[in-house]
Design an enzyme around this catalytic site. Structure first.
Site, mmCIF file in Angstrom:
data_model
loop_
_atom_site.group_PDB
_atom_site.id
_atom_site.type_symbol
_atom_site.label_atom_id
_atom_site.label_comp_id
_atom_site.label_asym_id
_atom_site.label_seq_id
_atom_site.Cartn_x
_atom_site.Cartn_y
_atom_site.Cartn_z
ATOM 1 C CE LYS A 63 -6.576 -8.400 -1.332
ATOM 2 N NZ LYS A 63 -6.097 -7.913 -0.030
ATOM 3 C CE LYS A 69 -13.144 -3.806 2.260
ATOM 4 N NZ LYS A 69 -13.596 -3.819 3.633
ATOM 5 C CE LYS A 73 -4.123 -2.073 1.964
ATOM 6 N NZ LYS A 73 -5.017 -2.221 3.100
HETATM 7 P P1 TYM Z 1 -10.638 -5.910 5.122
HETATM 8 O O1 TYM Z 1 -11.638 -4.886 5.538
HETATM 9 O O2 TYM Z 1 -9.742 -5.597 3.984
HETATM 10 O O3 TYM Z 1 -11.357 -7.260 4.753
HETATM 11 C C1 TYM Z 1 -12.278 -7.888 5.622
HETATM 12 C C2 TYM Z 1 -12.080 -9.389 5.573
HETATM 13 O O4 TYM Z 1 -12.263 -9.876 4.237
HETATM 14 C C3 TYM Z 1 -11.156 -10.690 3.882
HETATM 15 N N1 TYM Z 1 -10.926 -10.550 2.438
HETATM 16 C C4 TYM Z 1 -10.868 -11.573 1.579
HETATM 17 N N2 TYM Z 1 -10.979 -12.905 1.741
HETATM 18 C C5 TYM Z 1 -10.899 -13.681 0.643
HETATM 19 N N3 TYM Z 1 -10.711 -13.193 -0.607
HETATM 20 C C6 TYM Z 1 -10.584 -11.869 -0.822
HETATM 21 N N4 TYM Z 1 -10.427 -11.389 -2.055
HETATM 22 C C7 TYM Z 1 -10.663 -10.992 0.295
HETATM 23 N N5 TYM Z 1 -10.589 -9.636 0.446
HETATM 24 C C8 TYM Z 1 -10.748 -9.394 1.770
HETATM 25 C C9 TYM Z 1 -9.992 -10.150 4.692
HETATM 26 O O5 TYM Z 1 -8.982 -11.114 4.833
HETATM 27 C C10 TYM Z 1 -10.669 -9.805 5.997
HETATM 28 O O6 TYM Z 1 -10.755 -10.941 6.830
HETATM 29 N N6 TYM Z 1 -6.914 -5.525 8.455
HETATM 30 C C11 TYM Z 1 -8.257 -6.050 8.245
HETATM 31 C C12 TYM Z 1 -9.291 -5.490 9.209
HETATM 32 C C13 TYM Z 1 -9.004 -5.675 10.666
HETATM 33 C C14 TYM Z 1 -9.040 -6.902 11.377
HETATM 34 C C15 TYM Z 1 -8.782 -6.549 12.732
HETATM 35 C C16 TYM Z 1 -9.281 -8.222 11.016
HETATM 36 C C17 TYM Z 1 -8.703 -4.691 11.550
HETATM 37 N N7 TYM Z 1 -8.588 -5.230 12.802
HETATM 38 C C18 TYM Z 1 -8.737 -7.534 13.727
HETATM 39 C C19 TYM Z 1 -9.223 -9.194 12.033
HETATM 40 C C20 TYM Z 1 -8.960 -8.845 13.364
HETATM 41 C C21 TYM Z 1 -8.689 -5.679 6.846
HETATM 42 O O7 TYM Z 1 -8.189 -4.766 6.249
HETATM 43 O O8 TYM Z 1 -9.772 -6.362 6.389
#
Ligand code: TYM
Length: 330
Positions: free
Chosen positions: A195, A198, A112
């Site tokens: 992947k 968003k 990023k």
């Molecule tokens: P975020 O908001 O990007 O995504 C939320 C969840 O969706 C999963 N994900 C995917 N899984 C499979 N294929 C994909 N293409 C895909 N895109 C997204 C992500 O792995 C995630 O589980 N850093 C985290 C948010 C966070 C978090 C936490 C997660 C903040 N604090 C504590 C767990 C525990 C994130 O950016 O997720």
């Protein structure tokens, strides 16, 4: 009961199928038999520039979608990160436990920040994983259901918890990543080696939960396929078809082998129509429910406030123990 915690960023108007299949579907399953905490991580969303009206709208839209996807406020604690200031308190302590080099090795930070460029990448992007570690450790979570892209952040969280425990006495539960073998990485349907994301500029490859059934139907019918004509799971040779097989299987519950048999001798066109049908019919009632929930903002806020209140009381216990073990005067 074992604790579960996970989080999702409110960084777009809609979650996509990767968020659901990689993470939220497991959140829903784990509500039964676990003490589950699910968090809309709005502070993490501030690591990129955000418009205030959009942040608010997307936070509420996130809550509506999570409820529509099956998160039950009776079974789980659903809350907003910024309403629980203990996340910032423990976040700082985690920053003080993390080596500069260690943080520099986080692949999401590297990706990023290189995309944003050194001048626009924020310090918050660098300390992002330490706030995430705090999210998890505050609740003494045993399991963290996430997609594959979060594995390194959970590993860091374990390292930090272990380091703290050995220096200051046992304070944190060591969490385990809960990552499915099958749907841990759903790919973009136009660019099936990348992947689904968003932040993807090209929305044609992203299947959004809040998109209309017509739009999703069209997207899937024009999904990128591969050379050849056989519907076979082969990630190296057929990334597009393999991704669509994964999506179909995760939503229909049919095994990949059964799907390969079902589509033997049929072309990619028939297969894509079948995938489109499965996805669109699965998402249709979910989108309708989310739209309905969004009409009653008070009700959504009520659920979130109740969740945050419960989260604060659990989180405070961890802050008390952490401060005590650190020698902070209480
Ligand atoms: P975020 O908001 O990007 O995504 C939320 C969840 O969706 C999963 N994900 C995917 N899984 C499979 N294929 C994909 N293409 C895909 N895109 C997204 C992500 O792995 C995630 O589980 N850093 C985290 C948010 C966070 C978090 C936490 C997660 C903040 N604090 C504590 C767990 C525990 C994130 O950016 O997720």
């Amino acid at each position: 009961m074992k604790r579960v915690l996970s989080g999702i960023q409110p960084t777009s108007d809609s979650f996509h199928l990767g968020n659901y299949l990689g993470a939220v579907k497991q959140w829903v399953e784990l509500q039964d038999g676990h003490d589950a905490f699910y968090c809309i991580v709005d502070l993490h969303a501030l690591t990129v520039e955000t418009d205030p009206a959009l942040l608010r709208k997307r936070t509420l839209a996130s809550a509506a979608q999570l409820l529509a996807l099956g998160i039950s406020p009776e079974k789980s604690t659903l809350f907003v990160q910024s309403q629980v200031p203990q996340h910032n308190q423990l976040g700082w302590i985690m920053e003080c436990m993390t080596g500069f080099g260690e943080a520099s090795r986080m692949t999401q930070f590297k990706d990023k920040s290189s995309k944003a460029g050194a001048d626009s990448a924020r310090v918050g992007l660098f300390t992002y994983p330490m706030l995430q570690a705090a999210d998890i450790l505050l609740y003494q979570a045993h399991y963290v259901p996430v997609g594959e892209d979060q594995r390194q952040h959970i590993e860091l969280t374990r390292d930090l918890a272990g380091r703290f425990n050995s220096r200051y006495g046992n304070t944190f539960q060591l969490p385990e990543a809960y990552i499915l073998k099958t749907a841990a990485k759903i790919n973009d349907i136009q660019e099936p080696t990348a992947k689904m994301s968003k932040s993807s500029g090209a929305v044609a490859g992203v299947i959004e939960i809040m998109d209309t059934p017509e739009a999703n139907l069209k997207k899937i019918k024009s999904a990128m396929t591969d050379a050849g004509r056989e519907v076979k799971y082969d990630v190296a040779e057929k990334p597009g078809i393999s991704n669509l097989l994964t999506i179909h299987s995760a939503l229909s519950g049919k095994s990949i082998a059964d799907l390969e048999n079902e589509f033997e001798g049929k072309g990619y066109g028939d297969f894509k129509s079948a995938v489109a049908e499965v996805v669109v019919e699965y998402l249709r009632p979910i989108r309708a429910k989310a739209v309905e929930l969004l009409e009653d903002e008070e009700h959504l806020l009520d659920i979130l406030h109740q969740g945050s209140e419960k989260a604060r009381s659990v989180a405070q216990q961890t802050i008390d123990a952490t401060y005590k073990n650190l020698g902070v005067v209480l």
